[in-house]
Enzyme design. Sequence first.
Site, PDB file in Angstrom:
ATOM      1  CB  SER A  98      -0.998  -0.067   1.165  1.00  0.00           C
ATOM      2  OG  SER A  98      -2.170  -0.452   0.968  1.00  0.00           O
ATOM      3  N   PRO A 141     -16.262  10.373   4.009  1.00  0.00           N
ATOM      4  CG  PRO A 141     -16.425  11.833   5.930  1.00  0.00           C
ATOM      5  CD  PRO A 141     -15.866  11.996   4.669  1.00  0.00           C
ATOM      6  N   GLY A 144     -17.611   6.700  -0.883  1.00  0.00           N
ATOM      7  CA  GLY A 144     -16.491   6.044  -1.031  1.00  0.00           C
ATOM      8  C   GLY A 144     -16.615   5.356  -2.674  1.00  0.00           C
ATOM      9  CB  ILE A 170      -6.415   9.541   3.281  1.00  0.00           C
ATOM     10  CG1 ILE A 170      -7.924  10.138   3.017  1.00  0.00           C
ATOM     11  CG2 ILE A 170      -5.280  10.098   2.422  1.00  0.00           C
ATOM     12  CD1 ILE A 170      -8.732   9.514   1.878  1.00  0.00           C
ATOM     13  CB  THR A 171      -3.116   4.941   2.346  1.00  0.00           C
ATOM     14  OG1 THR A 171      -4.236   3.952   2.505  1.00  0.00           O
ATOM     15  CG2 THR A 171      -1.651   4.116   2.701  1.00  0.00           C
ATOM     16  CD  GLU A 370      -6.272   1.769  -5.435  1.00  0.00           C
ATOM     17  OE1 GLU A 370      -7.017   2.078  -6.428  1.00  0.00           O
ATOM     18  OE2 GLU A 370      -5.501   2.189  -4.905  1.00  0.00           O
TER      19      GLU A 370
HETATM   20  P1  TGC Z   1     -18.623   7.433 -14.745  1.00  0.00           P
HETATM   21  O1  TGC Z   1     -19.837   8.397 -15.241  1.00  0.00           O
HETATM   22  O2  TGC Z   1     -18.793   6.189 -15.491  1.00  0.00           O
HETATM   23  O3  TGC Z   1     -17.208   8.076 -15.410  1.00  0.00           O
HETATM   24  C1  TGC Z   1     -17.022   9.479 -15.103  1.00  0.00           C
HETATM   25  C2  TGC Z   1     -15.784   9.732 -16.026  1.00  0.00           C
HETATM   26  O4  TGC Z   1     -14.538   8.989 -15.515  1.00  0.00           O
HETATM   27  C3  TGC Z   1     -14.219   7.828 -16.710  1.00  0.00           C
HETATM   28  N1  TGC Z   1     -13.796   6.938 -16.298  1.00  0.00           N
HETATM   29  C4  TGC Z   1     -12.511   6.500 -16.156  1.00  0.00           C
HETATM   30  N2  TGC Z   1     -11.573   7.004 -16.517  1.00  0.00           N
HETATM   31  C5  TGC Z   1     -10.363   6.161 -16.343  1.00  0.00           C
HETATM   32  N3  TGC Z   1     -10.521   5.138 -15.580  1.00  0.00           N
HETATM   33  C6  TGC Z   1     -11.324   4.488 -15.206  1.00  0.00           C
HETATM   34  N4  TGC Z   1     -11.388   3.406 -14.328  1.00  0.00           N
HETATM   35  C7  TGC Z   1     -12.680   5.092 -15.298  1.00  0.00           C
HETATM   36  N5  TGC Z   1     -14.150   4.740 -15.021  1.00  0.00           N
HETATM   37  C8  TGC Z   1     -14.584   5.872 -15.347  1.00  0.00           C
HETATM   38  C9  TGC Z   1     -15.330   8.070 -17.586  1.00  0.00           C
HETATM   39  O5  TGC Z   1     -15.089   7.611 -18.898  1.00  0.00           O
HETATM   40  C10 TGC Z   1     -16.030   9.196 -17.543  1.00  0.00           C
HETATM   41  O6  TGC Z   1     -15.225  10.161 -18.380  1.00  0.00           O
HETATM   42  P2  TGC Z   1     -15.681  11.517 -18.900  1.00  0.00           P
HETATM   43  O7  TGC Z   1     -14.628  12.181 -19.520  1.00  0.00           O
HETATM   44  O8  TGC Z   1     -16.864  10.832 -19.949  1.00  0.00           O
HETATM   45  O9  TGC Z   1     -16.589  12.626 -17.852  1.00  0.00           O
HETATM   46  O10 TGC Z   1     -18.500   7.638 -13.198  1.00  0.00           O
HETATM   47  P3  TGC Z   1     -19.571   6.945 -11.939  1.00  0.00           P
HETATM   48  O11 TGC Z   1     -19.668   8.234 -11.216  1.00  0.00           O
HETATM   49  O12 TGC Z   1     -20.642   6.337 -12.613  1.00  0.00           O
HETATM   50  O13 TGC Z   1     -18.302   5.946 -11.236  1.00  0.00           O
HETATM   51  C11 TGC Z   1     -18.096   4.834 -11.989  1.00  0.00           C
HETATM   52  C12 TGC Z   1     -17.472   4.043 -10.849  1.00  0.00           C
HETATM   53  C13 TGC Z   1     -18.481   3.530  -9.668  1.00  0.00           C
HETATM   54  C14 TGC Z   1     -16.986   2.845 -11.667  1.00  0.00           C
HETATM   55  C15 TGC Z   1     -16.351   4.787 -10.095  1.00  0.00           C
HETATM   56  O14 TGC Z   1     -16.862   5.737  -9.317  1.00  0.00           O
HETATM   57  C16 TGC Z   1     -15.590   3.997  -9.025  1.00  0.00           C
HETATM   58  O15 TGC Z   1     -14.586   3.551  -9.608  1.00  0.00           O
HETATM   59  N6  TGC Z   1     -15.741   3.711  -7.868  1.00  0.00           N
HETATM   60  C17 TGC Z   1     -14.889   3.398  -7.021  1.00  0.00           C
HETATM   61  C18 TGC Z   1     -14.247   4.251  -6.150  1.00  0.00           C
HETATM   62  C19 TGC Z   1     -12.789   3.763  -5.776  1.00  0.00           C
HETATM   63  O16 TGC Z   1     -12.417   3.117  -6.405  1.00  0.00           O
HETATM   64  N7  TGC Z   1     -12.133   4.600  -4.562  1.00  0.00           N
HETATM   65  C20 TGC Z   1     -10.731   4.365  -4.354  1.00  0.00           C
HETATM   66  C21 TGC Z   1     -10.127   5.307  -3.602  1.00  0.00           C
HETATM   67  S1  TGC Z   1      -8.446   5.535  -3.358  1.00  0.00           S
HETATM   68  C22 TGC Z   1      -8.018   3.874  -2.804  1.00  0.00           C
HETATM   69  O17 TGC Z   1      -9.081   3.191  -2.389  1.00  0.00           O
HETATM   70  C23 TGC Z   1      -6.694   3.934  -2.409  1.00  0.00           C
HETATM   71  S2  TGC Z   1      -6.338   2.423  -1.364  1.00  0.00           S
HETATM   72  C24 TGC Z   1      -4.772   2.445  -1.401  1.00  0.00           C
HETATM   73  C25 TGC Z   1      -3.867   1.760  -0.848  1.00  0.00           C
HETATM   74  O18 TGC Z   1      -3.583   1.662   0.364  1.00  0.00           O
HETATM   75  O19 TGC Z   1      -3.175   0.731  -1.759  1.00  0.00           O
HETATM   76  P1  FAD Z   2     -19.200   2.125   0.673  1.00  0.00           P
HETATM   77  O1  FAD Z   2     -19.199   2.903  -0.770  1.00  0.00           O
HETATM   78  O2  FAD Z   2     -20.038   2.695   1.460  1.00  0.00           O
HETATM   79  O3  FAD Z   2     -19.896   0.696   0.390  1.00  0.00           O
HETATM   80  C1  FAD Z   2     -20.430  -0.275   1.163  1.00  0.00           C
HETATM   81  C2  FAD Z   2     -20.690  -1.609   0.634  1.00  0.00           C
HETATM   82  O4  FAD Z   2     -22.012  -1.016  -0.508  1.00  0.00           O
HETATM   83  C3  FAD Z   2     -19.712  -2.148  -0.172  1.00  0.00           C
HETATM   84  O5  FAD Z   2     -20.130  -3.784  -0.112  1.00  0.00           O
HETATM   85  C4  FAD Z   2     -19.986  -1.878  -1.778  1.00  0.00           C
HETATM   86  O6  FAD Z   2     -19.562  -2.838  -2.581  1.00  0.00           O
HETATM   87  C5  FAD Z   2     -21.644  -1.905  -1.586  1.00  0.00           C
HETATM   88  N1  FAD Z   2     -21.984  -0.828  -2.527  1.00  0.00           N
HETATM   89  C6  FAD Z   2     -21.597   0.339  -2.996  1.00  0.00           C
HETATM   90  N2  FAD Z   2     -22.382   0.707  -4.002  1.00  0.00           N
HETATM   91  C7  FAD Z   2     -22.934  -0.095  -4.613  1.00  0.00           C
HETATM   92  C8  FAD Z   2     -23.883  -0.404  -5.727  1.00  0.00           C
HETATM   93  N3  FAD Z   2     -23.977   0.415  -6.619  1.00  0.00           N
HETATM   94  N4  FAD Z   2     -24.212  -1.742  -5.767  1.00  0.00           N
HETATM   95  C9  FAD Z   2     -24.005  -2.769  -4.982  1.00  0.00           C
HETATM   96  N5  FAD Z   2     -23.367  -2.563  -3.823  1.00  0.00           N
HETATM   97  C10 FAD Z   2     -22.702  -1.222  -3.663  1.00  0.00           C
HETATM   98  N6  FAD Z   2      -9.469   5.999  -0.121  1.00  0.00           N
HETATM   99  C11 FAD Z   2      -8.721   7.080  -0.819  1.00  0.00           C
HETATM  100  O7  FAD Z   2      -9.302   8.019  -1.356  1.00  0.00           O
HETATM  101  N7  FAD Z   2      -7.421   7.157  -0.473  1.00  0.00           N
HETATM  102  C12 FAD Z   2      -6.723   6.070   0.237  1.00  0.00           C
HETATM  103  O8  FAD Z   2      -5.482   6.482   0.419  1.00  0.00           O
HETATM  104  C13 FAD Z   2      -7.549   5.013   0.703  1.00  0.00           C
HETATM  105  N8  FAD Z   2      -6.880   4.182   1.667  1.00  0.00           N
HETATM  106  C14 FAD Z   2      -7.571   3.416   2.182  1.00  0.00           C
HETATM  107  C15 FAD Z   2      -7.007   2.471   3.141  1.00  0.00           C
HETATM  108  C16 FAD Z   2      -7.830   1.497   3.771  1.00  0.00           C
HETATM  109  C17 FAD Z   2      -7.281   0.517   4.741  1.00  0.00           C
HETATM  110  C18 FAD Z   2      -9.348   1.376   3.545  1.00  0.00           C
HETATM  111  C19 FAD Z   2     -10.011   0.286   4.223  1.00  0.00           C
HETATM  112  C20 FAD Z   2      -9.777   2.177   2.747  1.00  0.00           C
HETATM  113  C21 FAD Z   2      -9.124   3.153   2.197  1.00  0.00           C
HETATM  114  N9  FAD Z   2      -9.868   4.139   1.042  1.00  0.00           N
HETATM  115  C22 FAD Z   2      -8.876   4.842   0.449  1.00  0.00           C
HETATM  116  C23 FAD Z   2     -11.157   4.130   0.933  1.00  0.00           C
HETATM  117  C24 FAD Z   2     -11.590   2.948  -0.163  1.00  0.00           C
HETATM  118  O9  FAD Z   2     -11.436   3.404  -1.427  1.00  0.00           O
HETATM  119  C25 FAD Z   2     -13.170   2.966   0.355  1.00  0.00           C
HETATM  120  O10 FAD Z   2     -13.318   2.242   1.627  1.00  0.00           O
HETATM  121  C26 FAD Z   2     -13.793   2.227  -0.846  1.00  0.00           C
HETATM  122  O11 FAD Z   2     -13.811   2.925  -2.044  1.00  0.00           O
HETATM  123  C27 FAD Z   2     -15.245   1.652  -0.573  1.00  0.00           C
HETATM  124  O12 FAD Z   2     -15.970   3.048  -0.137  1.00  0.00           O
HETATM  125  P2  FAD Z   2     -16.720   2.904   1.282  1.00  0.00           P
HETATM  126  O13 FAD Z   2     -15.650   2.176   2.440  1.00  0.00           O
HETATM  127  O14 FAD Z   2     -17.409   4.211   1.796  1.00  0.00           O
HETATM  128  O15 FAD Z   2     -17.922   1.693   1.201  1.00  0.00           O
END
Ligand code: TGC
Ligand code: FAD
Length: 391
Positions: A98, A141, A144, A170-171, A370
Amino acid sequence: MTGTSPLDLLATGHLLDDEETAIQQTVRRFVADHVRPHVADWYEHGSEEDTVRSLAREAGKLGLLGMHLTGYGCAGTNAVSYGLACMELEAGDSGVRSLVSVQGSLAMFAIWWFGSEEQKQRWLPGMAAGELIGCFGLTEPDFGSNPAGMRTRARRDGTDWVIDGTKMWITNGSVADVAIVWAQTDDGVRGFAVPTDTPGFSAPKITGKLSLRASVTSELVLESVRVPAEAILPEATGLRGPLSCLNEARFGIVFGALGAARDCLETTLEYAASREVFDRPLSSFQLTQAKFADMALELQKGFLLAMHLGRLKDDGALGPQQVSLGKLNNVREALAIARECRTVLGASGITLEYPVLRHANNLESVLTYEGTSEIHQLVVGQALTGHAAFG
Ligand code: TGC
Ligand code: FAD
């Protein structure tokens, strides 16, 4: 997973060239020297900021931070090498992978891909060396899985920007020197490189975690944080900006999760060979061997998938849906392997003497961050059907 591993039933080491193999071996030694001796302690007591900083410096010396980026002190390896490094790091602990993912694939990548030349010069060399730490603030909050709803807002005040909002989970938030903060503006979502010593910025550490304890996780609180116009990432407009960074980090996890699974399986094979039950080695029982065969199968399949995605990425042909498929499969299977290994270890499996439950607990976070497994199912579902079922 290479030719040197006892688990390499498919001789997948043949898929790597000499440089990739050398990088993998180097990172494996790094983990043996700098992670394995301490990781149980970090996990038990929770990682401290100092630990993250010194580990980052060691990783920087080896060129692991932003290793697949070019210029600005970055190593410029191919994507497969980056994946293999993630695999070896996560064999040590998901929290260590991470650290490298967030630094290289999220914070550095955001600046490298979307930043101005001045931002690149200011931040990237120090980050590649591990002297400066970055974090990536997307999640909030209440938002996500659906970052489009974010409430953090940046408004113009003269030539400055003023940012208000809260980021969650946030990591390295409380370790970071620079936070990449994503915020709503009148022009949609924009990214900012915010020095963390800016007045109004604070990052309380999140405590009480039962997963990823060897990693620091924090909240980011931004109260009227004023940054100059030069802090905005000029090339990132809309949600596409942060989501593009996520593709990079998710790719690393496709390989990384297999490292944790491999470590569990290697540990468990060794344990079962020496543990006697009913007067015979545990590994000689058919039920145990069936578990081993199924786990080795999933591990090898996962590695073939990761390698395929890695080669696609190196050819510039990897799409986000393919990354989702890889993350969905490999994290899900890695977690299943870790849990199954725990059963083979019996009661011994619940302590930190063995890495197995630590890996399983970590993988619960990896399954969620992610993009949760459900979000990746929906991304793949959309690719298959043409219908977006998120909202
Ligand atoms: P949507 O309307 O589909 O797309 C909005 C715009 O984004 C473009 N797009 C992408 N572009 C690049 N890569 C992708 N994977 C993309 N997915 C979508 C899309 O083409 C569009 O572009 P434009 O130019 O037409 O505006 O967006 P949506 O609001 O319906 O959301 C789609 C969804 C649910 C897949 C997206 O919001 C999502 O991936 N949600 C998950 C959020 C997530 O993964 N959060 C992670 C936070 S960081 C983290 O967790 C770090 S942990 C780090 C660690 O410790 O390792
Ligand atoms: P929610 O979005 O509230 O989801 C709760 C449940 O509902 C999940 O099972 C989910 O799959 C489900 N769900 C949500 N939407 C749907 C749908 N449309 N249909 C069906 N099911 C659905 N974020 C950052 O930005 N930066 C970081 O560095 C980072 N580091 C992290 C480190 C750790 C240890 C952890 C645990 C998380 C970190 N995150 C970070 C946040 C992480 O990306 C979010 O926790 C993740 O995206 C999910 O969001 P949430 O926890 O709010 O869950």
